[in-house]
Design an enzyme around this catalytic site. Structure first.
Site, short mmCIF file in Angstrom:
data_model
loop_
_atom_site.label_atom_id
_atom_site.label_comp_id
_atom_site.label_asym_id
_atom_site.label_seq_id
_atom_site.Cartn_x
_atom_site.Cartn_y
_atom_site.Cartn_z
N SER A 25 0.83 -1.21 0.00
CA SER A 25 0.00 0.00 0.00
C SER A 25 0.87 1.27 0.00
O SER A 25 0.53 2.25 -0.65
CB SER A 25 -0.98 0.00 1.18
OG SER A 25 -0.32 0.21 2.41
N ARG A 69 22.24 -14.65 2.24
CA ARG A 69 21.89 -13.23 2.17
C ARG A 69 22.76 -12.52 1.13
O ARG A 69 22.27 -11.70 0.35
CB ARG A 69 22.07 -12.57 3.54
CG ARG A 69 21.64 -11.12 3.52
CD ARG A 69 21.54 -10.51 4.87
NE ARG A 69 22.83 -10.18 5.44
CZ ARG A 69 23.00 -9.29 6.42
NH1 ARG A 69 21.96 -8.68 6.93
NH2 ARG A 69 24.19 -9.03 6.90
N MET A 109 10.91 -6.93 3.97
CA MET A 109 11.20 -7.67 5.19
C MET A 109 12.58 -8.33 5.18
O MET A 109 12.72 -9.51 5.52
CB MET A 109 10.09 -8.73 5.42
CG MET A 109 8.70 -8.15 5.49
SD MET A 109 8.55 -6.83 6.75
CE MET A 109 8.50 -7.85 8.21
N HIS A 118 8.61 3.43 8.67
CA HIS A 118 8.39 2.58 9.84
C HIS A 118 7.17 3.09 10.61
O HIS A 118 7.06 4.31 10.84
CB HIS A 118 9.64 2.59 10.73
CG HIS A 118 9.46 1.75 11.95
ND1 HIS A 118 9.50 0.37 11.91
CD2 HIS A 118 9.19 2.08 13.24
CE1 HIS A 118 9.29 -0.10 13.11
NE2 HIS A 118 9.08 0.90 13.93
C1 GRF Z 1 3.95 -0.51 6.75
O1 GRF Z 1 3.31 -0.41 7.98
C2 GRF Z 1 5.32 0.09 6.82
O2 GRF Z 1 5.40 1.16 7.71
C3 GRF Z 1 6.15 -1.06 7.32
O3 GRF Z 1 5.62 -2.19 6.69
C4 GRF Z 1 4.24 -1.97 6.38
C5 GRF Z 1 4.09 -2.22 4.91
O4 GRF Z 1 2.75 -2.10 4.50
N1 GRF Z 1 7.55 -0.88 7.05
P1 GRF Z 1 2.39 -1.97 2.96
O5 GRF Z 1 2.92 -3.25 2.29
O6 GRF Z 1 3.05 -0.75 2.43
O7 GRF Z 1 0.91 -1.91 2.89
#
Ligand code: GRF
Length: 199
Positions: free
Chosen positions: A19, A70, A95, A114
């Site tokens: 998103s 990695r 991630m 974040h």
């Molecule tokens: C968001 O809450 C962002 O702050 C964090 O991971 C989440 C990702 O959500 N780093 P999206 O995939 O952008 O919806």
């Protein structure tokens, strides 16, 4: 050499629904971020962000990390970024921790979002940690990525007032819509304005 912002090329790295990536794609599209989105990369082949990017006409590439070290995975990502002449990298729910080697190749050129008002609540579950701590003001942070976990210099923060009767997921959704999707594009604009003040 100073590159005009219109020629500056970004990549978005994301692992999930994307998103924030969509909010960024819209900002590239509508000119709030006067630069090129060269490609979107995910480490997950089933990440919704891939389909969302391609349906908007962007190049989207999956580089799976499973079964790879990695270093090997990062090298593949770096190769693709270099092949697409990427100048800057935007992490949007990516991630994976980036190694010092990767960051040395993009020093000061990687941003992340974040879901907390850093330095409070770094690491996983930033949004729910704010909810559990019953913070009245909750927020999100766009920061430069360094070698630590959510520890780089803050670029921009945004906040909202918690209603008090919201569930954790409701608050996290509102944080996304009302704060994250608003501040990330603006932070990228600020990042560019700082880098290319005379362009
Ligand atoms: C968001 O809450 C962002 O702050 C964090 O991971 C989440 C990702 O959500 N780093 P999206 O995939 O952008 O919806």
């Amino acid at each position: 050499m100073v590159t005009a912002p219109a020629n500056v090329r970004f990549a978005i790295l994301a692992s999930g629904r994307g998103s924030n990536a969509i909010a960024l794609m819209e900002a590239f599209h509508n000119g709030l971020v006067p630069a090129q989105l060269a490609l979107v990369v995910s480490n997950k082949d089933d990440a919704l962000v891939l389909e969302r990017a391609t349906s908007r006409g962007h190049v989207a590439i999956c580089i799976p990390n499973t079964g790879k070290t990695r270093e090997a995975h990062e090298q593949e990502v770096l190769d693709v970024l270099l092949e697409h002449r990427v100048d800057h990298v935007l992490l949007a729910g990516y991630m994976r921790i980036l190694s010092p080697y990767f960051l040395s190749r993009f020093h000061g050129k990687v941003l992340n979002i974040h879901p907390s008002l850093l330095p409070e609540f770094p690491g996983l579950h930033g949004a729910s940690s704010q909810w559990k701590a019953r913070r009245k003001v909750v927020g999100a942070t766009v920061h430069y990525v360094d070698e630590g976990v959510d520890s780089g210099p803050v670029l921009l923060q945004g906040s909202l007032v918690a209603r008090g009767d919201e569930q954790a997921d409701e608050l996290a959704d509102r944080l996304l819509l009302e704060v994250e999707h608003v501040i990330y594009p603006r932070a990228v604009r600020l990042f560019l304005d700082r880098l290319y003040p005379h362009a």
